[in-house]
Motif scaffolding. Structure first.
Motif, PDB file in Angstrom:
ATOM      1  N   ASP B  10     -26.029  74.405 -16.528  1.00 28.31           N
ATOM      2  CA  ASP B  10     -26.158  73.125 -15.768  1.00 28.31           C
ATOM      3  C   ASP B  10     -25.500  72.165 -16.483  1.00 28.31           C
ATOM      4  O   ASP B  10     -25.035  70.784 -15.647  1.00 28.31           O
ATOM      5  CB  ASP B  10     -27.553  72.682 -15.281  1.00 28.31           C
ATOM      6  CG  ASP B  10     -28.650  72.523 -16.628  1.00 28.31           C
ATOM      7  OD1 ASP B  10     -28.248  73.164 -17.429  1.00 28.31           O
ATOM      8  OD2 ASP B  10     -29.564  71.767 -16.332  1.00 28.31           O
ATOM      9  N   LEU B  11     -25.179  71.948 -17.554  1.00 26.83           N
ATOM     10  CA  LEU B  11     -24.674  70.984 -18.366  1.00 26.83           C
ATOM     11  C   LEU B  11     -23.397  71.227 -18.755  1.00 26.83           C
ATOM     12  O   LEU B  11     -22.416  70.433 -18.658  1.00 26.83           O
ATOM     13  CB  LEU B  11     -25.956  70.429 -19.627  1.00 26.83           C
ATOM     14  CG  LEU B  11     -26.991  70.036 -19.203  1.00 26.83           C
ATOM     15  CD1 LEU B  11     -27.897  69.812 -20.136  1.00 26.83           C
ATOM     16  CD2 LEU B  11     -26.949  68.475 -18.537  1.00 26.83           C
ATOM     17  N   ASN B  13     -20.702  73.095 -17.686  1.00 30.54           N
ATOM     18  CA  ASN B  13     -19.942  74.104 -16.891  1.00 30.54           C
ATOM     19  C   ASN B  13     -18.579  73.746 -16.403  1.00 30.54           C
ATOM     20  O   ASN B  13     -18.172  73.827 -15.285  1.00 30.54           O
ATOM     21  CB  ASN B  13     -21.030  74.241 -15.725  1.00 30.54           C
ATOM     22  CG  ASN B  13     -21.133  72.780 -14.810  1.00 30.54           C
ATOM     23  OD1 ASN B  13     -20.635  71.643 -15.375  1.00 30.54           O
ATOM     24  ND2 ASN B  13     -22.128  72.601 -13.891  1.00 30.54           N
ATOM     25  N   LEU B  14     -17.898  73.316 -17.513  1.00 31.63           N
ATOM     26  CA  LEU B  14     -16.536  72.856 -17.193  1.00 31.63           C
ATOM     27  C   LEU B  14     -15.599  74.106 -17.157  1.00 31.63           C
ATOM     28  O   LEU B  14     -15.827  75.195 -17.819  1.00 31.63           O
ATOM     29  CB  LEU B  14     -15.938  71.924 -18.482  1.00 31.63           C
ATOM     30  CG  LEU B  14     -16.371  70.706 -18.421  1.00 31.63           C
ATOM     31  CD1 LEU B  14     -15.654  70.048 -19.813  1.00 31.63           C
ATOM     32  CD2 LEU B  14     -15.771  69.944 -17.393  1.00 31.63           C
ATOM     33  N   TYR B  15     -14.363  74.031 -16.587  1.00 26.02           N
ATOM     34  CA  TYR B  15     -13.257  75.031 -16.692  1.00 26.02           C
ATOM     35  C   TYR B  15     -13.825  76.303 -16.571  1.00 26.02           C
ATOM     36  O   TYR B  15     -13.269  77.216 -16.911  1.00 26.02           O
ATOM     37  CB  TYR B  15     -12.752  74.975 -17.942  1.00 26.02           C
ATOM     38  CG  TYR B  15     -12.309  73.574 -18.397  1.00 26.02           C
ATOM     39  CD1 TYR B  15     -11.246  72.883 -17.884  1.00 26.02           C
ATOM     40  CD2 TYR B  15     -12.981  73.052 -19.210  1.00 26.02           C
ATOM     41  CE1 TYR B  15     -10.879  71.716 -18.334  1.00 26.02           C
ATOM     42  CE2 TYR B  15     -12.864  71.514 -19.939  1.00 26.02           C
ATOM     43  CZ  TYR B  15     -11.519  70.934 -19.478  1.00 26.02           C
ATOM     44  OH  TYR B  15     -11.304  69.638 -19.917  1.00 26.02           O
ATOM     45  N   GLY B  16     -14.608  76.502 -15.434  1.00 25.08           N
ATOM     46  CA  GLY B  16     -14.805  77.877 -14.981  1.00 25.08           C
ATOM     47  C   GLY B  16     -15.300  78.881 -16.025  1.00 25.08           C
ATOM     48  O   GLY B  16     -15.086  80.083 -15.813  1.00 25.08           O
ATOM     49  N   ARG B  18     -18.242  80.146 -16.650  1.00 23.81           N
ATOM     50  CA  ARG B  18     -19.104  81.143 -16.260  1.00 23.81           C
ATOM     51  C   ARG B  18     -18.492  82.388 -15.863  1.00 23.81           C
ATOM     52  O   ARG B  18     -19.214  83.468 -15.767  1.00 23.81           O
ATOM     53  CB  ARG B  18     -20.058  80.290 -14.966  1.00 23.81           C
ATOM     54  CG  ARG B  18     -19.147  80.328 -13.676  1.00 23.81           C
ATOM     55  CD  ARG B  18     -20.011  79.865 -12.590  1.00 23.81           C
ATOM     56  NE  ARG B  18     -19.110  79.900 -11.425  1.00 23.81           N
ATOM     57  CZ  ARG B  18     -19.538  80.379  -9.992  1.00 23.81           C
ATOM     58  NH1 ARG B  18     -20.886  80.560 -10.026  1.00 23.81           N
ATOM     59  NH2 ARG B  18     -18.913  80.126  -9.031  1.00 23.81           N
ATOM     60  N   SER B  60     -18.818  67.492 -21.160  1.00 21.10           N
ATOM     61  CA  SER B  60     -18.020  66.091 -21.365  1.00 21.10           C
ATOM     62  C   SER B  60     -18.890  65.745 -22.564  1.00 21.10           C
ATOM     63  O   SER B  60     -20.109  66.090 -22.905  1.00 21.10           O
ATOM     64  CB  SER B  60     -18.044  65.087 -20.283  1.00 21.10           C
ATOM     65  OG  SER B  60     -19.379  65.178 -19.509  1.00 21.10           O
ATOM     66  N   ASP B  61     -18.517  64.181 -23.263  1.00 25.56           N
ATOM     67  CA  ASP B  61     -19.286  64.128 -24.585  1.00 25.56           C
ATOM     68  C   ASP B  61     -20.845  63.729 -24.028  1.00 25.56           C
ATOM     69  O   ASP B  61     -21.712  64.217 -24.914  1.00 25.56           O
ATOM     70  CB  ASP B  61     -18.449  62.559 -24.866  1.00 25.56           C
ATOM     71  CG  ASP B  61     -17.113  62.875 -25.346  1.00 25.56           C
ATOM     72  OD1 ASP B  61     -16.813  63.936 -25.568  1.00 25.56           O
ATOM     73  OD2 ASP B  61     -16.302  61.898 -25.531  1.00 25.56           O
ATOM     74  N   ARG B  62     -20.984  63.116 -22.949  1.00 26.33           N
ATOM     75  CA  ARG B  62     -22.445  62.786 -22.834  1.00 26.33           C
ATOM     76  C   ARG B  62     -23.200  64.100 -23.021  1.00 26.33           C
ATOM     77  O   ARG B  62     -24.330  64.077 -23.419  1.00 26.33           O
ATOM     78  CB  ARG B  62     -22.829  62.186 -21.393  1.00 26.33           C
ATOM     79  CG  ARG B  62     -23.984  61.664 -21.163  1.00 26.33           C
ATOM     80  CD  ARG B  62     -24.129  60.980 -19.783  1.00 26.33           C
ATOM     81  NE  ARG B  62     -23.464  61.922 -18.703  1.00 26.33           N
ATOM     82  CZ  ARG B  62     -23.448  61.327 -17.381  1.00 26.33           C
ATOM     83  NH1 ARG B  62     -23.589  60.225 -16.970  1.00 26.33           N
ATOM     84  NH2 ARG B  62     -22.935  62.199 -16.681  1.00 26.33           N
ATOM     85  N   GLU B  63     -22.810  64.878 -22.229  1.00 29.23           N
ATOM     86  CA  GLU B  63     -23.559  66.372 -22.189  1.00 29.23           C
ATOM     87  C   GLU B  63     -23.709  66.829 -23.577  1.00 29.23           C
ATOM     88  O   GLU B  63     -24.662  67.582 -24.017  1.00 29.23           O
ATOM     89  CB  GLU B  63     -22.995  67.145 -21.194  1.00 29.23           C
ATOM     90  CG  GLU B  63     -23.240  66.800 -19.676  1.00 29.23           C
ATOM     91  CD  GLU B  63     -22.429  66.900 -18.661  1.00 29.23           C
ATOM     92  OE1 GLU B  63     -21.050  67.278 -18.888  1.00 29.23           O
ATOM     93  OE2 GLU B  63     -22.571  66.446 -17.724  1.00 29.23           O
ATOM     94  N   LEU B  66     -26.393  65.527 -25.640  1.00 23.83           N
ATOM     95  CA  LEU B  66     -27.660  65.962 -25.237  1.00 23.83           C
ATOM     96  C   LEU B  66     -28.134  67.393 -25.840  1.00 23.83           C
ATOM     97  O   LEU B  66     -29.135  67.694 -26.167  1.00 23.83           O
ATOM     98  CB  LEU B  66     -27.843  66.183 -23.765  1.00 23.83           C
ATOM     99  CG  LEU B  66     -27.997  65.016 -22.814  1.00 23.83           C
ATOM    100  CD1 LEU B  66     -27.533  65.009 -21.349  1.00 23.83           C
ATOM    101  CD2 LEU B  66     -29.356  64.123 -23.116  1.00 23.83           C
ATOM    102  N   ARG B 126      -4.239  65.165 -26.690  1.00 20.24           N
ATOM    103  CA  ARG B 126      -4.942  66.463 -26.186  1.00 20.24           C
ATOM    104  C   ARG B 126      -3.829  67.651 -26.261  1.00 20.24           C
ATOM    105  O   ARG B 126      -2.839  67.614 -25.963  1.00 20.24           O
ATOM    106  CB  ARG B 126      -5.216  66.216 -24.845  1.00 20.24           C
ATOM    107  CG  ARG B 126      -6.632  65.504 -24.513  1.00 20.24           C
ATOM    108  CD  ARG B 126      -6.970  65.714 -23.385  1.00 20.24           C
ATOM    109  NE  ARG B 126      -7.901  66.725 -22.867  1.00 20.24           N
ATOM    110  CZ  ARG B 126      -9.189  66.737 -23.402  1.00 20.24           C
ATOM    111  NH1 ARG B 126      -9.715  65.605 -23.915  1.00 20.24           N
ATOM    112  NH2 ARG B 126      -9.980  67.707 -23.020  1.00 20.24           N
ATOM    113  N   ASN B 149      -7.654  73.283 -23.803  1.00 17.81           N
ATOM    114  CA  ASN B 149      -7.429  71.965 -23.327  1.00 17.81           C
ATOM    115  C   ASN B 149      -8.555  71.126 -24.164  1.00 17.81           C
ATOM    116  O   ASN B 149      -9.753  71.123 -23.752  1.00 17.81           O
ATOM    117  CB  ASN B 149      -8.020  71.712 -21.863  1.00 17.81           C
ATOM    118  CG  ASN B 149      -7.938  70.465 -21.212  1.00 17.81           C
ATOM    119  OD1 ASN B 149      -7.476  69.486 -22.005  1.00 17.81           O
ATOM    120  ND2 ASN B 149      -7.924  70.093 -20.021  1.00 17.81           N
ATOM    121  N   HIS B 191     -10.071  78.817 -22.692  1.00 18.67           N
ATOM    122  CA  HIS B 191     -10.685  78.770 -21.096  1.00 18.67           C
ATOM    123  C   HIS B 191      -9.858  79.855 -20.715  1.00 18.67           C
ATOM    124  O   HIS B 191      -8.972  80.500 -20.957  1.00 18.67           O
ATOM    125  CB  HIS B 191     -10.582  77.313 -20.469  1.00 18.67           C
ATOM    126  CG  HIS B 191     -11.393  76.450 -21.349  1.00 18.67           C
ATOM    127  ND1 HIS B 191     -12.699  76.467 -21.335  1.00 18.67           N
ATOM    128  CD2 HIS B 191     -10.908  75.331 -22.085  1.00 18.67           C
ATOM    129  CE1 HIS B 191     -13.087  75.208 -21.946  1.00 18.67           C
ATOM    130  NE2 HIS B 191     -11.840  74.446 -22.282  1.00 18.67           N
TER     131      HIS B 191
END
Lengths: 476, 245
Positions: B10-11, B13-16, B18, B60-63, B66, B126, B149, B191
Motif C-alpha cells: 500500500d505504500l 507501489n511505484l512503477y508497476g 507488483r 517516495s521519500d515520505r513513504e 515510514l 536522476r 529511474n 523496474h
C-alpha cells in the motif's frame, strides 16, 4: 514593442505554415519561435482577451473538459481561443495566441480556454492571468517525467499563490484536488459524483492519496468511484470531502452514452452526454461548473454538453462491415482501468487491439502497464476472442496480458500496425476495442479512418432510451 | 505451497513493481505449485522464517521514511531469516533501505537497516532510462532488461553486485555495476518490472526458495516465448541480440 510583436507573429505564423506543408501539426514550434523573437508575446496577447481566461489542469480529462467548455462558450455566441490538444506547455499555449492574432498584434476574442500541463502551470500563470482555474484530478502519469505527485502538487500550489483573483473549480472527490480549497485568497467551487450504483467499498487499484494532506493520518473512505476518487474523511482532523455545488447522483448507460441526474444549486436536471465512462461524467461536471460560474445560460450548457462529441481517441465509435469498433486513448493506469471497466461491461464477445509506444510523449517507462488491472479481463477471458498487440512495445503488453491470465493462444504480437488493426477489425467477435498510447494514436487513427466508417451519433436517441428521462424534470 | 510476502504494497507501489509478485505467482501456479500471497503493511505481524519469497519495492521519500522505522523493528528477525536462506527481491528504494545509510543532498545521513555492506548518496541528476545487465547465475551468464529511474547512487562495499551493466547506468553510473547480492537477497534498481520479462531469473529465485524448504521438486520447464520476446525487444534496441550466450 510593436515591432518585436509583429516579428514574433510573422515568424510564428510562417513556421506554422511551413510545418503544415511538411505534414506536421505545428502546435508547439510556432510558439517557441515567436517567444525567441519576443519573450512577452504571450503576456501581451493574452492581456487582450475581452472577458475571461479559463485554465484547466490535472492529470486526466484536461482535453475533454476544455473542449466541452469551448463548445458551450461558442454555443452561447462567444468568440473563444483554445490551445490544441497535447500542446499544453507554454510553447503550445503561445502558439494558440500567435495563430489567433492579426498582423497588427490584435486578439479578437471574448474567452480563452487553456489546457495547461501540470508542470507548466508556474510558467503559464506567470504570463497569463486566468479568472477560473479547473483542477480535474491527480494520478500518476508518465512517472519518468513527474516522478513524485507531491512535487507536482507543491508546484501548482506555488503557481496559484501568484494569482490575486480567480475562482478554483475543484473535484470534490479527489483529496489531492480538494485540498487546494485551503487557499485563503481564491474562492473554490466543487463538483463531485455522489453515491451511485457502481460505487465500490474497497479498492485494489493504485491509490494515490492514502494520507490526510494536513495531519498525515490514513483517510477513511465510505465508498470509491475509481482510483482515490470517492467519499473520504480524515479520522483525526476536519479534512473531508466537501459538499459539491454540482453533483451527479445517478447515471444510466444508454446506447450512445450516459444519462445523469444532476443537482446544482438545489436544482434537479438531466444531463446527457454522448460518451461513456465515469471520467466523462467528471469532465462534464467540471465544464458545467465553469459554465455556471461564467454565467452562461444553463439550458445552453446542458444542450451543448449533450451534443459534445469526443475527440480523437477518447472513445470514438466506428463501424466496420456492420461491426462496431471503439478507439480509446490510454495514458496511465487510472485511465486504462476505467477503459477496461467499460470494455468488461460491454456485452457480447470482443476483439481487442492494443498499441503501446514508449516515446517521450507516451512516457519512456512502460512499467505502469503492470499497475493496470488486466486481471479483470483474464477472469472473463472467454468474452475475448483475440488480443492483438502492437506498437514499439507490443511484446510487453502481450506479456502483461499473459500474466493477467489470458490464454497465450489468444495473444498475437504484430509490430505491423496496419495488419494488426485489420485483423482486429475483421475478428469473429461482435465488436472491436482499440487501445493506444499517445504517439500510436495518430497512425492508428489514420488506418482506421481508411478501413472503417466513423459513426455519427443520432441526436434523438438519448431521450427515448431510459426510464430516468421520465422521472426527472427536464430543464426548460 | 510457496509463501510469497509483499512488504508494504500500500505504500511502496511505484512503477508497476507488483508485476514481480505476479510473475512469481504465475510461474509457480503454471507448474501446479500453490502460492499464497501475504500483504504486510506497517505494524502487521509477519514471521519471516515462514516466508519463501519476500518482495519490497520503492516509494517516495515520505513513504520510505515510514517504512524504514517499521522495518527497523523487524531487523533481528529479518537477519535471522536471511542467514537461513530466505529469498528476497528488493527494488530501488527497497534496495537502498537494506544498506548502511543514505546520504541526502543536504548532508543528512539517514541510517538504513545495515544488513548489507553498501551505501547510497543522493546524486545531482536522476538516472533514467532503459538498462541491459549481465547477471551471473551460478556461472551461467544471463542478459536481463529493465528500466531505471533513481537519483540515489549506490556504492558497494564488501558485497557482490547482482550484475554488470551492459547499457544504462546501474548502481551509480560510474563503476559499471548493477544491484547487489548477499546470500539469497537480490537487490536491483531495475523496474520494468524486473521479473516478468526475465523469466530465467524468476525461475532461479523460485528454485532457491524451493531448495531452502528442502523440497525435492525439480522445476518443470515452462515455455517463455512471450517473456523472451519482450526481453529481446529491449535487448535488441540496446544492441544485444541474445539472452544467453
Amino acid at each position: 514593442m510593436k515591432l518585436k510583436l509583429f516579428a514574433a507573429i510573422l515568424a510564428g505564423k510562417t513556421v506554422f505554415w511551413l510545418s503544415r506543408l511538411r505534414g506536421n501539426k505545428g502546435t508547439s514550434l510556432p510558439g517557441l519561435v515567436a517567444r525567441k523573437f519576443y519573450g512577452d508575446s504571450l503576456r501581451v496577447l493574452a492581456a487582450q482577451v475581452r472577458k475571461e481566461i479559463i485554465v484547466v489542469s490535472g492529470t486526466n480529462g484536461k482535453t475533454t473538459t476544455c473542449n466541452m467548455i469551448v463548445g458551450m462558450l461558442m454555443d452561447a455566441g462567444y468568440d473563444t481561443i483554445a490551445n490544441r490538444e497535447g500542446a499544453n506547455m507554454i510553447t503550445g499555449v503561445t502558439t494558440s495566441f500567435i495563430l489567433s492574432a492579426d498582423m497588427g498584434g490584435n486578439i479578437d476574442c471574448d474567452y480563452a480556454v487553456l489546457e495547461v500541463d501540470e508542470a507548466s502551470m508556474p510558467k503559464v500563470l506567470a504570463e497569463v492571468t486566468p479568472s477560473v482555474v479547473v483542477l480535474t484530478n491527480f494520478f500518476r502519469d508518465q512517472l519518468d517525467r513527474y516522478w513524485e505527485l507531491d512535487k507536482i502538487i507543491r508546484v501548482i500550489r506555488d503557481a496559484l499563490s501568484t494569482l490575486k483573483r480567480a475562482t478554483l473549480v475543484l473535484n470534490a472527490d479527489d483529496p489531492l484536488v480538494s485540498q487546494f480549497s485551503d487557499n485563503k485568497l481564491l474562492p473554490s467551487v466543487f463538483y463531485g459524483l455522489g453515491k451511485h450504483q457502481r460505487c465500490i467499498k474497497t479498492n485494489s487499484q493504485t491509490r494515490e492519496a492514502k494520507f490526510c494532506p494536513y495531519c498525515g493520518e490514513q483517510l477513511i473512505y465510505d465508498y470509491f468511484h475509481y482510483g482515490q476518487l470517492g467519499k473520504y474523511r480524515c479520522p483525526n482532523c476536519y479534512f473531508e470531502r466537501p459538499d459539491p455545488f454540482v453533483e451527479v447522483l445517478e447515471t444510466v448507460t444508454t446506447k450512445k452514452g450516459m444519462e445523469c441526474r444532476l443537482i446544482y444549486d438545489n436544482k434537479d436536471v438531466l444531463l446527457n452526454i454522448r460518451a461513456r465512462g465515469l471520467y466523462n461524467v467528471y469532465n462534464a461536471m467540471a465544464a458545467l461548473s465553469v459554465g455556471l460560474r461564467l454565467g452562461v445560460d444553463v439550458d445552453i450548457v446542458l444542450e451543448s454538453l449533450g451534443k459534445y462529441r469526443t475527440v480523437t481517441g477518447r472513445m470514438e465509435s466506428y463501424v466496420y462491415h456492420d461491426k462496431p469498433a471503439f478507439l480509446i486513448l490510454v495514458k496511465n493506469p487510472t485511465g486504462f482501468n476505467e477503459a477496461i471497466a467499460t470494455l468488461a461491461a460491454a456485452e457480447g464477445a470482443k476483439d481487442v487491439f492494443i498499441a503501446i509506444n514508449d516515446n517521450e510523449a507516451d512516457g519512456l517507462d512502460i512499467s505502469w502497464l503492470w499497475d493496470v488491472d488486466f486481471e479483470l479481463l483474464g477472469e472473463e477471458s472467454s468474452s475475448y476472442l483475440c488480443f492483438i498487440c502492437s506498437g514499439q512495445r507490443g511484446e510487453e503488453i502481450a506479456l502483461r496480458l499473459k500474466y493477467a491470465g489470458i490464454p497465450p493462444g489468444k495473444i498475437t504480437i504484430d509490430r505491423n500496425i496496419k495488419t494488426a488493426i485489420g485483423n482486429a477489425l475483421s475478428g469473429r467477435a461482435g465488436s472491436t476495442y482499440l487501445f493506444t498510447t499517445y504517439t500510436a494514436l495518430w497512425p492508428v487513427h489514420k488506418i482506421i479512418k481508411r478501413l472503417a466508417t466513423e459513426e455519427i451519433a443520432d441526436d434523438q436517441c438519448l431521450s427515448s432510451v431510459s426510464g430516468l428521462a421520465e422521472s426527472v424534470r427536464r430543464p426548460r | 505451497m510457496i509463501n510469497v510476502c509483499h512488504l508494504y504494497p500500500d505504500l511502496l507501489n511505484l512503477y508497476g513493481d507488483r508485476g514481480n509478485i505476479i510473475a512469481v505467482k504465475r510461474r509457480c501456479q503454471w507448474r501446479g505449485i500453490p502460492v499464497s500471497v501475504l500483504e504486510v503493511s506497517l505494524n502487521d505481524d509477519v514471521d519471516f522464517m515462514e516466508q519463501d519469497f519476500v518482495f519490497i519495492g520503492g516509494g517516495s521519500d515520505r513513504e520510505q521514511n515510514l517504512i524504514a522505522a517499521d522495518l527497523l523493528k523487524r531487523k533481528k528477525e529479518l537477519i535471522k531469516a536471511i542467514e537461513n536462506g530466505l529469498v528476497i527481491l528488493a527494488i530501488c528504494g527497497g534496495y537502498q533501505l537494506l544498506g548502511k545509510y543514505y546520504l541526502a543532498g543536504d548532508g543528512e545521513k539517514i541510517p538504513g537497516l545495515g544488513i548489507m555492506d553498501f551505501y547510497t548518496r543522493s546524486g545531482d541528476k536522476r538516472l533514467v532510462g532503459n538498462v541491459a545487465v549481465e547477471i551471473d547465475i551460478e556461472g551461467f551468464k544471463l542478459k536481463a532488461a529493465g528500466f531505471e529511474n533513481h537519483s540515489g547512487q549506490t556504492y558497494l562495499g564488501n558485497c557482490k553486485p547482482l550484475g554488470k551493466v551492459l547499457a544504462g547506468n546501474g548502481n551509480n553510473g560510474k563503476d559499471g555495476l548493477e544491484g547487489a547480492r548477499y546470500k539469497n537477497v537480490f537487490c536491483s534498481y531495475l523496474h520494468g518490472p524486473l521479473l516478468p520479462k526475465n523469466a530465467r531469473l524468476t525461475d532461479y529465485l523460485i528454485n532457491l526458495a524451493i531448495k531452502r524448504r528442502c523440497m525435492n521438486i525439480a522445476l518443470d520447464p515452462l515455455e517463455a516465448d512471450i517473456e523472451d520476446q519482450a526481453c529481446l525487444a529491449m535487448l535488441g534496441r540496446l544492441g544485444f541480440g541474445k539472452i544467453t550466450n
